[in-house]
Scaffold this active site. Structure first.
Site, PDB file in Angstrom:
ATOM      1  N   ARG A 240      40.737  33.904  43.232  1.00  0.00           N
ATOM      2  CA  ARG A 240      39.770  33.135  42.165  1.00  0.00           C
ATOM      3  C   ARG A 240      39.112  32.254  43.002  1.00  0.00           C
ATOM      4  NH1 ARG A 240      40.637  35.962  38.660  1.00  0.00           N
ATOM      5  NH2 ARG A 240      41.568  35.700  36.520  1.00  0.00           N
ATOM      6  N   GLU A 269      31.646  30.449  39.430  1.00  0.00           N
ATOM      7  CA  GLU A 269      30.854  31.640  39.016  1.00  0.00           C
ATOM      8  C   GLU A 269      30.412  31.537  37.353  1.00  0.00           C
ATOM      9  OE1 GLU A 269      34.269  34.257  40.413  1.00  0.00           O
ATOM     10  OE2 GLU A 269      34.419  34.959  38.106  1.00  0.00           O
ATOM     11  N   HIS A 287      32.530  39.455  41.081  1.00  0.00           N
ATOM     12  CA  HIS A 287      33.949  39.541  40.489  1.00  0.00           C
ATOM     13  C   HIS A 287      34.036  40.725  39.918  1.00  0.00           C
ATOM     14  CE1 HIS A 287      37.236  36.844  38.507  1.00  0.00           C
ATOM     15  NE2 HIS A 287      37.721  38.226  38.712  1.00  0.00           N
TER      16      HIS A 287
HETATM   17  C1  8YV Z   1      38.784  40.562  35.450  1.00  0.00           C
HETATM   18  C2  8YV Z   1      40.533  39.390  37.150  1.00  0.00           C
HETATM   19  O1  8YV Z   1      37.868  41.330  35.825  1.00  0.00           O
HETATM   20  O2  8YV Z   1      42.469  40.370  35.940  1.00  0.00           O
HETATM   21  C3  8YV Z   1      41.860  39.413  36.637  1.00  0.00           C
HETATM   22  O3  8YV Z   1      42.373  38.453  36.653  1.00  0.00           O
HETATM   23  O4  8YV Z   1      39.997  38.500  37.635  1.00  0.00           O
HETATM   24  C4  8YV Z   1      39.566  40.606  37.045  1.00  0.00           C
HETATM   25  O5  8YV Z   1      40.342  41.805  36.820  1.00  0.00           O
HETATM   26  C5  8YV Z   1      38.297  39.277  35.070  1.00  0.00           C
HETATM   27  O6  8YV Z   1      39.214  38.136  34.839  1.00  0.00           O
HETATM   28  C6  8YV Z   1      37.745  39.700  33.678  1.00  0.00           C
HETATM   29  O7  8YV Z   1      38.720  40.329  32.825  1.00  0.00           O
END
Ligand code: 8YV
Length: 331
Positions: A240, A269, A287
């Site tokens: 993150r 972001e 991301h």
């Molecule tokens: C997602 C992510 O693409 O699952 C997670 O925690 O960071 C990513 O896989 C994003 O959060 C949107 O769904």
């Protein structure tokens, strides 16, 4: 009898919305843009469930303004968009989407490590700019991957996937640091050795961050930590934004205090710190670590499963605050 109403907070697979519509009255945001908090609250009126995509902030203000809301189902394994304490205190269930994205995300983490270590995007920009006119003995010389030391900060399922790839595929020596140690069986399977965080920072040739974002993990990697790393080391963040102090990282990259970084996530972001855009020794992706159609479908399906299972039987598949089960609002 009218069906319960749920909200889909951002555009997702039409099939996921269609499955929800078999059970619920569905209002779905057709756009990729997030609603403002005021708009989200307005849309949530009368809804018992919401399908979220990992970025919609669900906090006390939202929960208090939406007293009928009982479940928030995230299409993401991370759930730092949820104020879990506020949800639990108000009897609102949260669910996430673990497991289904583990291997795909680990693949991407490794791809980013390789691209960073071997300077793939930097050299591609050079080529596209027409600057490749001759061979030179050290042109885009990168860092060895095979046989080097892979450090992993955060050894959950995705961290273990990266460890396996490194140890079994690339003969890397794997060291890790985590809140808790893996079982001896898992350590053996991942060929991973537990070390203190400082030792991890000092020893890793390639350091991959895979820890969840919590207030305690804010800026886990800042100027002091970067100063401990080898000047030849690379850093990969697929966890993150906010885990890394992006300004400090940009400075370290500029000063070559570490060799390079590969970043899929950023503080604030989709905005990216301008200093990161200005340094050449960083690979930047928007991301997308979990982004294959197969995996994103599986994540959406799991979020839908959680909404249907909880609202029809009271038994969600992957709750993040299971302690609220049995005392969820409206039950
Ligand atoms: C997602 C992510 O693409 O699952 C997670 O925690 O960071 C990513 O896989 C994003 O959060 C949107 O769904």
């Amino acid at each position: 009898m009218s069906k319960p109403a749920v909200l889909v907070a951002r555009a997702v697979f039409p099939e996921a919305v269609a499955r929800l519509a078999e059970h619920f009255e569905v209002e779905a945001n057709p756009a990729d843009d997030l609603w403002s908090k005021a708009e989200l609250i307005r849309r949530l009126q009368g809804k018992v469930g919401v399908f979220t995509t990992g970025s919609e902030r669900i906090d006390a203000e939202v929960l208090d303004a939406c007293p009928q809301l009982r479940i928030c189902a995230n299409m993401a394994v991370g759930f730092n968009n949820f104020d879990v304490d506020a949800m639990t205190a108000r009897g609102v269930l949260g669910t996430n989407a673990p497991d289904v994205l583990t291997e795909t995300t680990a693949d991407f983490g490794f791809a980013l490590l390789m691209a960073t270590a071997r300077r793939i995007t930097e050299s591609e920009h050079f080529l596209r700019a027409g600057q490749w006119t001759k061979w030179s003995f050290d042109m885009f010389a990168g860092a060895e991957v095979h046989g080097s030391t892979l450090g992993i900060l955060g050894m959950g399922r995705i961290g273990q996937g990266i460890a396996r790839r490194g140890a079994h595929g690339f003969g890397m020596k794997v060291i890790y640091h985590n809140r808790s140690r893996l079982s001896p069986e898992l350590e053996a399977e991942c060929k991973a050795t537990y070390v203190a965080k400082d030792e991890l920072l000092r020893t890793a040739d390639h350091l991959v961050l895979v820890l969840p974002y919590t207030p305690a993990n804010h800026h886990s990697i800042g100027a002091a930590e970067l100063a401990l790393m080898k000047p030849t080391a690379t850093l990969v963040n697929i966890a993150r934004g906010g885990i890394v102090d992006d300004a400090a990282l940009a400075q370290a990259l500029k000063d070559r205090r570490i060799a390079a970084a590969g970043l899929d996530v950023f503080e604030g972001e989709p905005k990216v710190h301008p200093d990161l855009l200005a340094v050449p020794n960083v690979v930047l992706t928007p991301h997308i670590a979990s982004s294959t159609i197969t995996t994103r479908r599986a994540m959406a399906d799991l979020a839908v499963d959680n909404l249907i299972a909880f609202l029809t039987t009271g038994q969600p598949r992957t709750p993040v605050n299971p302690q609220v089960l049995g005392r969820v609002r409206g039950q």
